[in-house]
Scaffold this active site. Structure first.
Site, short mmCIF file in Angstrom:
data_model
loop_
_atom_site.label_atom_id
_atom_site.label_comp_id
_atom_site.label_asym_id
_atom_site.label_seq_id
_atom_site.Cartn_x
_atom_site.Cartn_y
_atom_site.Cartn_z
N ASP A 1 -6.70 -27.90 -46.17
CA ASP A 1 -8.02 -28.51 -46.42
C ASP A 1 -8.21 -29.84 -45.71
OD1 ASP A 1 -10.60 -28.74 -47.62
OD2 ASP A 1 -9.76 -30.30 -48.87
N ASP B 1 -14.28 -31.34 -54.87
CA ASP B 1 -13.86 -31.87 -53.57
C ASP B 1 -13.89 -33.41 -53.62
OD1 ASP B 1 -13.02 -32.22 -51.00
OD2 ASP B 1 -14.87 -31.54 -50.05
N PHE C 1 -15.81 -38.32 -43.67
CA PHE C 1 -16.51 -37.35 -44.51
C PHE C 1 -15.99 -37.45 -45.95
CE2 PHE C 1 -16.60 -35.29 -40.29
CZ PHE C 1 -17.93 -34.90 -40.20
N GLY C 2 -16.86 -37.26 -46.92
CA GLY C 2 -16.37 -37.08 -48.29
C GLY C 2 -16.94 -38.06 -49.29
N HIS D 1 -15.36 -25.04 -50.96
CA HIS D 1 -16.65 -25.76 -50.88
C HIS D 1 -17.71 -25.08 -50.00
CE1 HIS D 1 -14.53 -27.16 -47.35
NE2 HIS D 1 -13.93 -28.15 -47.93
ZN LIG Z 1 -12.44 -29.41 -47.20
#
Ligand SMILES: [Zn+2]
Length: 460
Positions: free
Chosen positions: A156, A334, A352-353, A236
């Site tokens: 991931d 996530d 990202f995130g 996701h």
């Molecule tokens: Zn991911």
């Protein structure tokens, strides 16, 4: 004897098809009785925990969490990440292997188990890597990871691009009965895209991450699940085409599954253009009431940058439909903490995130239960029974003898997610200032109250 009696609640246990007024008796960390007779069976020195009118269910499981330890403890630690999990209603999390060093060997798995035993507020299960260094080039020692106790493997954050390598990894994983969880992203199509490729990426002048970049790998995974018989889980999911592919594959009985995160079925790419644009278009029905209460943010806010990206309203609707009809069985966050200084840069350069552990249950309730797409028990199953079955965890049920992990919630209570009130070490959530509906009020792990509302931590 160590006994706790939770009283006055509505108990929902999808694993036992139970939804009824009941008490729960816990003895020595295990479920002893669930039912109206529980009080009569309680030993004389039992501690009573009245929770009148609240829902009690098996402790929620989030199978997609980045705890960032080892190596990135400025973002999050096992201690702070599991504290955030408890506050969000989660008694078990599965941590992703893209730490530094990555979890691609038995030693790192053992390290996390050790730290989690001492510092973790909730149960921590570990996902190992598919490939060494998560580099996508050479298989990680899957058998040795399994012996060390990983519950799944995943790269991931990255996606194995070489189909032959993925096929071999699936064959190994199948031998060890490990599900393979995949972050579905075709690098050649996505290149350096930073938001959903569509109207808003054009308007904003940002490079697009096309939906097909996800759908291609979902299709690849379906084909390889069929070829190898291995259990493949698509992480996701964000795109309508992914849901359609998954639905068809499941109809054919293939060992494939999927998960969805609240940001993908709440927000859309219009949010990257700022709160004005979002509330006037795709956000109209989300919070019900209009101004003056709506949260505000500017265009290019990096709290709305995640991978995969927020997609169109049609994609969001397809994810909601997939959750409602059972195509997508699992909900998760996530949870991806990042430091402020990392996010406070141009949109192109931000990582990202977003964080998610403390808001995911409320957003799921709002988008699925309060909109009548799912019953409460069906929603809870996606956070308990379904992830426990996929990962073969001895969790997610209130059966007699099971570990006494409980989540206690009020699905209707309104609250505002305030910066500063969160337990996560990072604050990269797009949902600060949102009036949410559905609140966790206490969490019990192994028979011990780990967190109760009023921010009162009860010593474990
Ligand atoms: Zn991911």
């Amino acid at each position: 004897m160590n006994a706790l009696l939770v009283t006055g609640c509505r108990v929902i246990d999808p694993a036992n098809r139970l939804d009824d007024a009941a008490d729960v008796l816990i003895i020595e960390g295990k479920i002893a009785t669930v039912g109206r007779q529980a009080a009569a069976q309680a030993p004389s020195d039992t501690e009573r925990f009245p929770v009148p009118g609240l829902v009690v269910c098996p402790g929620l499981i989030d199978l997609h969490v980045h705890l960032r330890e080892p190596g990135q403890v400025a973002k999050e630690t096992i201690a702070t990440g599991t504290a955030a999990a408890a506050r969000g209603g989660f008694t078990s999390v599965v941590c992703m292997p893209n730490t530094s060093p990555p979890i691609d060997n038995a030693g790192t798995v053992a390290l996390i188990h050790e730290v989690a035993t001492v510092q973790g507020a909730v149960n921590v299960f570990v996902a190992g890597a598919i490939t060494k260094d998560i580099a996508g080039e050479e298989m990680a020692p899957i058998g040795s990871l399994k012996r060390a106790g990983v519950v799944a493997i995943t790269d991931d954050g990255h996606c194995v691009q070489n189909h032959e390598l993925m096929r071999r990894a699936l064959e190994y994983a199948r031998m060890f009965d490990l599900p393979v969880m995949d972050h579905c992203q075709d690098y050649s199509l996505v290149t350096d895209g930073v938001m959903h490729e569509g109207y808003w990426s054009t308007v904003l002048g940002l490079r697009g991450w096309p939906a097909a970049g996800e759908e291609l790998i979902v299709a690849r995974n379906i084909l390889l699940a069929e070829t190898t018989g291995a259990r493949v889980h698509c992480q996701h999911l964000s795109a309508a085409g992914s849901v359609r592919l998954l639905r068809e594959a499941k109809k054919r009985g293939l060992p494939i599954s999927g998960e969805a995160c609240p940001h993908h079925f709440t927000l859309t790419d219009a949010a990257v253009a700022g709160s004005d644009k979002f509330w006037r278009t795709d956000g109209k029905d989300i919070l019900g009431q209009g101004p003056p209460d709506l949260p505000e943010w500017s265009a290019y806010d990096t709290k709305f940058k995640m991978n995969p990206p927020l997609r169109s309203a049609a994609d969001r609707e397809a994810i909601l439909e997939g959750l409602a009809d059972g195509t997508i069985e699992i909900l998760c966050s996530d949870h991806a903490p990042h430091c402020d200084y990392e996010k406070e840069v141009e949109f192109d350069y931000a990582p990202f995130g977003i964080t998610g552990l403390e808001t995911e249950l409320a957003l799921s309730l709002m988008q699925l239960y309060h909109t009548k797409r799912l019953g409460l028990s069906e929603l809870i199953a996606k956070y308990t029974l379904a992830p426990a079955q996929l990962l073969r965890l001895p969790k997610g049920t209130l059966s007699i003898g099971a570990d006494a992990d409980l989540t206690i919630l009020d699905p209707n209570r309104e609250w505002v997610f305030e910066p500063g009130a969160a337990a996560s070490k990072s604050s990269n959530s797009p949902f600060y200032g949102w009036r949410l509906r559905g609140k966790v009020l206490a969490v019990i792990v192994g028979g011990r109250k780990v967190w109760v509302q009023a921010n009162e931590a009860i010593p474990a």
